[in-house]
Write a protein that holds these residues in place. Sequence first.
Motif, PDB file in Angstrom:
ATOM      1  N   ASP A  26      39.226  35.260  31.744  1.00 29.59           N
ATOM      2  CA  ASP A  26      40.497  35.619  31.108  1.00 29.59           C
ATOM      3  C   ASP A  26      41.618  35.681  32.132  1.00 29.59           C
ATOM      4  O   ASP A  26      42.729  35.186  31.890  1.00 29.59           O
ATOM      5  N   GLN A  27      41.343  36.280  33.291  1.00 35.02           N
ATOM      6  CA  GLN A  27      42.345  36.348  34.346  1.00 35.02           C
ATOM      7  C   GLN A  27      42.716  34.953  34.830  1.00 35.02           C
ATOM      8  O   GLN A  27      43.890  34.657  35.095  1.00 35.02           O
ATOM      9  N   LEU A  67      42.656  32.139  33.132  1.00 33.97           N
ATOM     10  CA  LEU A  67      43.500  31.443  32.166  1.00 33.97           C
ATOM     11  C   LEU A  67      44.915  32.009  32.162  1.00 33.97           C
ATOM     12  O   LEU A  67      45.878  31.287  31.908  1.00 33.97           O
ATOM     13  N   GLU A  68      45.074  33.297  32.475  1.00 31.75           N
ATOM     14  CA  GLU A  68      46.409  33.880  32.565  1.00 31.75           C
ATOM     15  C   GLU A  68      47.199  33.293  33.740  1.00 31.75           C
ATOM     16  O   GLU A  68      48.414  33.167  33.686  1.00 31.75           O
ATOM     17  N   LYS A  69      46.495  32.942  34.816  1.00 32.56           N
ATOM     18  CA  LYS A  69      47.144  32.441  36.017  1.00 32.56           C
ATOM     19  C   LYS A  69      46.821  30.970  36.265  1.00 32.56           C
ATOM     20  O   LYS A  69      46.890  30.488  37.390  1.00 32.56           O
ATOM     21  N   ALA A  76      46.562  29.354  26.582  1.00 35.15           N
ATOM     22  CA  ALA A  76      46.841  30.400  27.563  1.00 35.15           C
ATOM     23  C   ALA A  76      48.253  30.939  27.404  1.00 35.15           C
ATOM     24  O   ALA A  76      48.503  32.130  27.543  1.00 35.15           O
TER      25      ALA A  76
END
Length: 407
Positions: free
Chosen positions: A165-166, A168-170, A406
């Motif tokens: 998840d992290q 895909l956020e970045k 995202a």
Amino acid sequence: MPGNKAVAYQGPGRVEVVDIDYPTFELTDGPGVNPANVGRKVPHGAILRTVATNICGSDQHMVRGRTTAPEGLILGHEITGEVVETGSDVEFVKVGDIVSVPFNIACGRCRNCKERQTGICLNVNPDRPGSAYGYVDMGGWVGGQAEFVLVPYADFNLLPFPDKDQALEKILDLTMLSDIFPTGFHGATTAGVGVGSTVYVAGAGPVGLAAAASAQLLGAAVVVVGDLNADRLAQARSFGCETIDVSAGPVEDQLEQLLGVPEVDCGVDAVGFEARGHGVEAAREMPATVLNGLMTVTRAGGALGIPGLYVTGDPGAATQEAKVGSLSLRLGLGWAKSHAFTTGQCPVMKYHRGLMQAILHDKVAIAKAVNATPIPLDQAPQGYAEFDQGAARKYILDPNGYLGAAA
């Protein structure tokens, strides 16, 4: 079995999105594939569903017809993906991992790989040391500007992100780990950048901007970026760089106006073999200009990092010498000033884990620095055309909709 769309070079100035075969764990014949690699088994590989794959200036050299790339070559060496299948010999990489793919293909077993010189692996390209995805004379490994791609030696090559998840956020930052961020960092590091350094980066394309951001990360006091393109220079200023328009006069004179002296501690060539002249010569291609200019403005005892691409075959060069990569360098000047030079592919694995940590812990905003711009795979021809015209953007292809999800 799913289909697979990919971006193919179709001759000077032309790329197209075409249908290709879904990857298997064996290299098959195709445009650019080294005959000695045809039939090579890849039980140590992984098949990725592409999360993001970037258009690179090195790709643009081929698309301009400035290399011996064959028509039909599937492009793309800046790959981030999700593992969807692993070969029988893969032990540690797992299906579902989101991973960065170093653009250098490396076996992990030869002397050079063991010495962290993964850019010149001895076992993946039958013609010479060093290999890459989707690139001329690099062994014929199929490029990753595609929906799916095969990565050999997966346990060694792939860098899994610790949290999906992290990641895909970045993802726009993390996709730079496959090439331009480590390449820019390599240029800055090999130029000797450290706390308090003054740095001149020749070229404000994505690699030059990545080198400039890397120099800042390394503690440089002043980073000066030179280019002919006003929009790209504005992009460099957007994150705190000083800039020089090299068409406006000698670099050393402009440096003196900025720094009080006509030289810097460290020089980085992020232009390569399609360099143009400076000042009144700015309209003319002069492939040795940047290197000779850097020797002029880098202090005695300084170093030059040279991540800019130079090739052994350039059919579009202005001279017979340049067509085989022979340039008129002022090597005597560099020798007299005791310069150190570092050339060649960046060994991505030397840097990418540390740079990943810098991204995940908000120490650098590399996507913002290079103006990362996502586009769908079917817009790749437009992206290539705009990049060729000097757009101050780093185009990120989104073959499978991850970037939209995202966002």
